[in-house]
Design an enzyme around this catalytic site. Structure first.
Site, PDB file in Angstrom:
ATOM      1  N   HIS A  18       0.838  -1.204   0.000  1.00 58.17           N
ATOM      2  CA  HIS A  18       0.000   0.000   0.000  1.00 58.17           C
ATOM      3  C   HIS A  18       0.874   1.256   0.000  1.00 58.17           C
ATOM      4  O   HIS A  18       0.618   2.207  -0.735  1.00 58.17           O
ATOM      5  CB  HIS A  18      -0.882   0.055   1.254  1.00 58.17           C
ATOM      6  CG  HIS A  18      -1.927  -1.018   1.354  1.00 58.17           C
ATOM      7  ND1 HIS A  18      -2.083  -1.789   2.483  1.00 58.17           N
ATOM      8  CD2 HIS A  18      -2.879  -1.438   0.472  1.00 58.17           C
ATOM      9  CE1 HIS A  18      -3.108  -2.627   2.301  1.00 58.17           C
ATOM     10  NE2 HIS A  18      -3.592  -2.438   1.088  1.00 58.17           N
ATOM     11  N   LYS A  42     -16.620  -7.130   6.772  1.00 57.33           N
ATOM     12  CA  LYS A  42     -15.386  -7.911   6.647  1.00 57.33           C
ATOM     13  C   LYS A  42     -14.797  -8.269   8.017  1.00 57.33           C
ATOM     14  O   LYS A  42     -13.776  -8.942   8.077  1.00 57.33           O
ATOM     15  CB  LYS A  42     -14.347  -7.109   5.846  1.00 57.33           C
ATOM     16  CG  LYS A  42     -14.338  -7.424   4.354  1.00 57.33           C
ATOM     17  CD  LYS A  42     -13.044  -6.917   3.724  1.00 57.33           C
ATOM     18  CE  LYS A  42     -12.943  -7.244   2.252  1.00 57.33           C
ATOM     19  NZ  LYS A  42     -11.726  -6.653   1.670  1.00 57.33           N
ATOM     20  N   ARG A  91      -1.955  -5.948  -8.389  1.00 59.44           N
ATOM     21  CA  ARG A  91      -0.817  -6.816  -8.127  1.00 59.44           C
ATOM     22  C   ARG A  91      -0.647  -7.869  -9.203  1.00 59.44           C
ATOM     23  O   ARG A  91       0.408  -8.040  -9.762  1.00 59.44           O
ATOM     24  CB  ARG A  91      -1.000  -7.526  -6.771  1.00 59.44           C
ATOM     25  CG  ARG A  91      -0.736  -6.628  -5.605  1.00 59.44           C
ATOM     26  CD  ARG A  91      -1.302  -7.203  -4.357  1.00 59.44           C
ATOM     27  NE  ARG A  91      -2.756  -7.211  -4.414  1.00 59.44           N
ATOM     28  CZ  ARG A  91      -3.532  -7.500  -3.388  1.00 59.44           C
ATOM     29  NH1 ARG A  91      -2.997  -7.846  -2.247  1.00 59.44           N
ATOM     30  NH2 ARG A  91      -4.831  -7.460  -3.511  1.00 59.44           N
ATOM     31  N   SER A 129      -2.916  -7.868   2.845  1.00 51.46           N
ATOM     32  CA  SER A 129      -3.185  -7.696   4.279  1.00 51.46           C
ATOM     33  C   SER A 129      -3.640  -9.006   4.916  1.00 51.46           C
ATOM     34  O   SER A 129      -3.236  -9.332   6.034  1.00 51.46           O
ATOM     35  CB  SER A 129      -4.274  -6.636   4.489  1.00 51.46           C
ATOM     36  OG  SER A 129      -3.813  -5.381   4.062  1.00 51.46           O
TER      37      SER A 129
HETATM   38  P1  ADP Z   1      -9.858  -3.714  -0.568  1.00 52.01           P
HETATM   39  O1  ADP Z   1     -10.640  -4.464   0.475  1.00 52.01           O
HETATM   40  O2  ADP Z   1     -10.572  -2.506  -1.086  1.00 52.01           O
HETATM   41  O3  ADP Z   1      -9.282  -4.551  -1.667  1.00 52.01           O
HETATM   42  P2  ADP Z   1      -7.129  -3.473   0.460  1.00 52.01           P
HETATM   43  O4  ADP Z   1      -6.707  -2.716   1.663  1.00 52.01           O
HETATM   44  O5  ADP Z   1      -6.909  -4.932   0.447  1.00 52.01           O
HETATM   45  O6  ADP Z   1      -8.656  -3.078   0.269  1.00 52.01           O
HETATM   46  O7  ADP Z   1      -6.437  -2.851  -0.828  1.00 52.01           O
HETATM   47  C1  ADP Z   1      -6.623  -1.530  -1.209  1.00 52.01           C
HETATM   48  C2  ADP Z   1      -6.058  -1.330  -2.601  1.00 52.01           C
HETATM   49  O8  ADP Z   1      -4.643  -1.542  -2.572  1.00 52.01           O
HETATM   50  C3  ADP Z   1      -6.587  -2.298  -3.648  1.00 52.01           C
HETATM   51  O9  ADP Z   1      -6.637  -1.633  -4.887  1.00 52.01           O
HETATM   52  C4  ADP Z   1      -5.554  -3.385  -3.685  1.00 52.01           C
HETATM   53  O10 ADP Z   1      -5.532  -4.029  -4.951  1.00 52.01           O
HETATM   54  C5  ADP Z   1      -4.297  -2.573  -3.466  1.00 52.01           C
HETATM   55  N1  ADP Z   1      -3.231  -3.368  -2.866  1.00 52.01           N
HETATM   56  C6  ADP Z   1      -3.301  -4.210  -1.819  1.00 52.01           C
HETATM   57  N2  ADP Z   1      -2.093  -4.774  -1.556  1.00 52.01           N
HETATM   58  C7  ADP Z   1      -1.247  -4.272  -2.495  1.00 52.01           C
HETATM   59  C8  ADP Z   1       0.131  -4.496  -2.801  1.00 52.01           C
HETATM   60  N3  ADP Z   1       0.886  -5.348  -2.124  1.00 52.01           N
HETATM   61  N4  ADP Z   1       0.657  -3.802  -3.826  1.00 52.01           N
HETATM   62  C9  ADP Z   1      -0.107  -2.954  -4.551  1.00 52.01           C
HETATM   63  N5  ADP Z   1      -1.402  -2.727  -4.340  1.00 52.01           N
HETATM   64  C10 ADP Z   1      -1.978  -3.368  -3.332  1.00 52.01           C
END
Ligand code: ADP
Length: 161
Positions: A18, A42, A91, A129
């Site tokens: 992130h 969630k 990703r 996450s």
């Molecule tokens: P959500 O529940 O909306 O997917 P996340 O917190 O999991 O929320 O992710 C938020 C955004 O960040 C999403 O667009 C996700 O694809 C992106 N994201 C999550 N992990 C990574 C990572 N390791 N590298 C790049 N983008 C990421």
């Protein structure tokens, strides 16, 4: 041109992946608003206040990045914040289908709001996450996947739990 981008997500917790996206976005846009979804369905490990606080601490170095919590429709939140771009991180191919659908739906809801995808540096591509939480829950070392303060909070959470 001054462009404000909104980066929505659950951030439970914020990872180095992130942060990599936030860092790239902060160099592209005049203002970046990281919008933390309350996402009560969630059942997150960290509540929204904690997730916002962790993000605030780890993005302290960026002058044009701010953090908010939100519980309404993303396109409405974007409008309230004056954002014209929705940022998402991509990703792998596996992210694509869901992200494509989400972007399409958001376009239907708010045609002027563009979704922009950024990809992280290679070493962050496999970080999620949910995987971080699982590793931390089982006592694994997550220090190379999350900022130090997040690691500390994970350890505290699972030692108590
Ligand atoms: P959500 O529940 O909306 O997917 P996340 O917190 O999991 O929320 O992710 C938020 C955004 O960040 C999403 O667009 C996700 O694809 C992106 N994201 C999550 N992990 C990574 C990572 N390791 N590298 C790049 N983008 C990421």
């Amino acid at each position: 041109m001054e462009i404000t981008a909104i980066y929505p997500g659950t951030f439970d917790p914020v990872t180095s992946g992130h942060l990599d996206i936030i860092d790239r976005a902060a160099r592209l846009y005049s203002k970046v608003i990281v919008a933390v979804a309350v996402n009560s369905n969630k059942s997150p490990l960290f509540d929204v206040t904690q997730r916002v606080k962790l993000l605030e601490e780890v993005t302290d170095i960026f002058e044009n990045v701010s953090i908010i919590g939100f519980d309404n429709l993303l396109v409405d939140c974007a409008k309230q914040q004056g954002a014209s771009v929705i940022l998402r991180g991509l990703r792998a191919i596996s992210d694509f289908e869901y992200e494509f659908q989400l972007a399409g739906m958001n376009r239907r809801l708010s045609p002027g709001l563009e979704t922009v995808f950024l990809t992280p540096a290679e070493q962050y591509e496999f970080i999620s996450s949910s995987m971080i939480k699982e590793i931390a829950r089982l006592g694994g070392d997550v220090s190379s996947f999350v900022p130090k303060i997040v690691q500390e909070h994970l350890i505290e959470k699972f030692n108590r739990g």
